[in-house]
Write a protein that holds these residues in place. Structure first.
Motif, PDB file in Angstrom:
ATOM      1  N   ALA A   1      18.568  -0.424  -1.094  1.00 32.80           N
ATOM      2  CA  ALA A   1      18.830   0.173  -1.909  1.00 32.80           C
ATOM      3  C   ALA A   1      18.462  -1.915  -3.657  1.00 32.80           C
ATOM      4  N   ALA A   2      18.575  -2.372  -3.078  1.00 37.33           N
ATOM      5  CA  ALA A   2      19.058  -4.075  -3.745  1.00 37.33           C
ATOM      6  C   ALA A   2      17.334  -4.230  -4.107  1.00 37.33           C
ATOM      7  N   TRP A   3      17.118  -3.504  -4.967  1.00 35.46           N
ATOM      8  CA  TRP A   3      14.828  -3.913  -5.057  1.00 35.46           C
ATOM      9  C   TRP A   3      15.552  -5.360  -6.024  1.00 35.46           C
ATOM     10  N   TRP A   4      16.382  -5.884  -5.833  1.00 35.36           N
ATOM     11  CA  TRP A   4      16.044  -7.246  -7.033  1.00 35.36           C
ATOM     12  C   TRP A   4      16.434  -7.851  -6.347  1.00 35.36           C
ATOM     13  N   MET A   5      16.810  -8.268  -4.631  1.00 34.75           N
ATOM     14  CA  MET A   5      16.309  -8.454  -3.722  1.00 34.75           C
ATOM     15  C   MET A   5      14.273  -9.341  -3.163  1.00 34.75           C
ATOM     16  N   GLN A   6      13.901  -7.454  -3.623  1.00 34.54           N
ATOM     17  CA  GLN A   6      13.194  -7.274  -2.763  1.00 34.54           C
ATOM     18  C   GLN A   6      11.682  -7.622  -4.190  1.00 34.54           C
ATOM     19  N   MET A   7      12.083  -7.925  -4.973  1.00 30.88           N
ATOM     20  CA  MET A   7      10.747  -7.775  -6.645  1.00 30.88           C
ATOM     21  C   MET A   7      10.265  -9.845  -6.276  1.00 30.88           C
ATOM     22  N   GLU A   8       9.192  -9.069  -6.338  1.00 31.00           N
ATOM     23  CA  GLU A   8       8.209 -10.171  -6.849  1.00 31.00           C
ATOM     24  C   GLU A   8       8.172 -10.240  -8.303  1.00 31.00           C
TER      25      GLU A   8
ATOM     26  N   GLY B   1      27.624  -3.412  -2.955  1.00 26.19           N
ATOM     27  CA  GLY B   1      28.543  -2.416  -2.133  1.00 26.19           C
ATOM     28  C   GLY B   1      26.828  -1.652  -1.237  1.00 26.19           C
ATOM     29  N   GLU B   2      26.201  -1.598  -1.848  1.00 29.17           N
ATOM     30  CA  GLU B   2      24.843  -0.587  -2.255  1.00 29.17           C
ATOM     31  C   GLU B   2      24.233  -1.343  -0.455  1.00 29.17           C
ATOM     32  N   PRO B   3      22.985  -0.095  -0.421  1.00 33.02           N
ATOM     33  CA  PRO B   3      22.777  -0.541   1.046  1.00 33.02           C
ATOM     34  C   PRO B   3      21.985  -2.062   1.107  1.00 33.02           C
ATOM     35  N   GLY B   4      21.524  -2.189   1.909  1.00 36.26           N
ATOM     36  CA  GLY B   4      20.260  -3.430   1.671  1.00 36.26           C
ATOM     37  C   GLY B   4      18.994  -3.092   1.486  1.00 36.26           C
TER      38      GLY B   4
ATOM     39  N   PRO C   1       9.855   7.947  -1.956  1.00 37.47           N
ATOM     40  CA  PRO C   1      11.295   7.826  -0.520  1.00 37.47           C
ATOM     41  C   PRO C   1      12.058   6.732  -0.500  1.00 37.47           C
ATOM     42  N   THR C   2      10.745   5.293  -1.063  1.00 37.71           N
ATOM     43  CA  THR C   2      11.759   4.459  -0.924  1.00 37.71           C
ATOM     44  C   THR C   2      11.882   3.448  -2.053  1.00 37.71           C
ATOM     45  N   THR C   3      12.965   2.326  -2.559  1.00 36.00           N
ATOM     46  CA  THR C   3      13.098   1.387  -3.573  1.00 36.00           C
ATOM     47  C   THR C   3      11.230   0.697  -3.563  1.00 36.00           C
ATOM     48  N   SER C   4      11.133   0.138  -2.005  1.00 37.37           N
ATOM     49  CA  SER C   4      10.028  -0.723  -1.622  1.00 37.37           C
ATOM     50  C   SER C   4       8.963   0.043  -2.248  1.00 37.37           C
TER      51      SER C   4
END
Length: 308
Positions: A184-191, A179-182, A154-157
């Motif tokens: 959805a910004a997988w590059w910010m979450q990626m370990e 402009g994508e929602p936060g 269900p989610t990017t995370s």
């Protein structure tokens, strides 16, 4: 006295070999041989049947080699999923391709062959966010084949966690958009560097350009393919605008192909540059940012031939 012996009759011409005559040419000679002039529908169908048999024999031989590699562990601890190697294979085939078979059909055939070989060498599954009819799922199926298991999450995370935790071998996530929602910004979450971008989808891009529509992320380091692009995540200072970030990259000899910047929850930017960069590249050390990470690299897609 004149010779009254009648002149010898000319030797009758040998009839052309029919298209359904036994074919004992080596495979390389068969592939290079010109297509014979068609005689009739039955003969052409017989020719296609022989070619199908030859293709089938080679596919079985290729699968046998893959099975031997997997059983003998000849690759040792090397990764079985090697996107750069896959890109090299496809570039070579596209470079020698000719004739009426569309290039996208060639790529589709070999993507399925590669996916089958990958499955032979160990369990392999994809993690994709969204529904089965979503664009990322469609791209994943086009790249890894219809038979590769796909986990829809269900989610990017959750997609990233599935790959990090070993539930899936690779994550397929959409290319970042301004402009994508936060969330959805997988590059910010990626370990990173535990997870790395290793491929872009699709490999054969449309005539409009070779910009990826999705990225493949895996717990493995990318390899150079000879024509690559690198993704860099950085933490700029609050007063470093997108224009100033781009200027700093250009001054370091790394002009960005594109650049995104976000301010929440903290300033962060994503840049793509040409080439395959490694952490010890001196150009990275010259960039004026508190922190910069390589998020991975991918083989540059091949652009489809322009319309005639």
């Amino acid at each position: 006295m004149p010779d009254k012996t009648p002149p010898a009759s000319p030797e009758p011409a040998s009839p052309p070999a029919p298209m359904d005559a036994p074919m004992d040419l080596p495979l390389d000679a068969l592939a290079a041989a010109p297509v014979a002039a068609p005689l009739d529908l039955a003969a052409m169908r017989a020719e296609i049947d022989r070619i199908d048999d030859a293709l089938h024999d080679l596919l079985m031989r290729r699968a046998g080699i893959s099975a031997t590699m997997a059983a003998s562990r000849v690759k040792g601890t090397a990764a079985t999923f090697r996107p750069a190697r896959e890109a090299t294979i496809l570039r070579r085939l596209l470079g020698r391709h000719a004739g009426p078979l569309p290039r996208e059909v060639l790529v589709r055939l070999w993507r399925d062959i590669i996916a089958s070989s990958l499955a032979q060498q160990g369990a392999f599954a994809m993690a994709v966010q969204g529904a089965a009819d979503s664009k990322p799922a469609h791209l994943a199926r086009g790249h890894f084949g219809l038979l590769t298991p796909m986990k829809l999450l269900p989610t990017t995370s959750r997609v990233l966690a599935a790959v990090a935790g070993g539930e899936a071998s690779v994550a397929i996530l959409p290319a970042p958009q301004d402009g994508e929602p936060g969330e959805a910004a997988w590059w910010m979450q990626m370990e990173a560097p535990r997870l790395q971008v290793v491929a872009a989808l699709p490999f054969l891009a449309g005539r409009d350009g070779a910009e990826p529509q999705a990225f493949a992320i895996a717990p493995t380091a990318p390899e150079p393919s000879g024509q690559d692009r690198t993704l860099l995540r950085l933490e700029p200072a609050p007063d470093q605008s997108r224009a100033r970030i781009a200027a700093a990259f250009a001054a370091a000899g790394l002009p960005p192909r594109w650049l995104q910047r976000r301010d929440l929850p903290a300033p962060m930017a994503l840049a793509e540059v040409e080439g395959f960069l490694t952490p010890d590249d001196p150009r990275l050390a010259s960039l004026p940012f508190p922190r910069i990470q390589i998020l991975g690299a991918y083989a540059e897609p091949v652009t489809e031939d322009p319309a005639p």
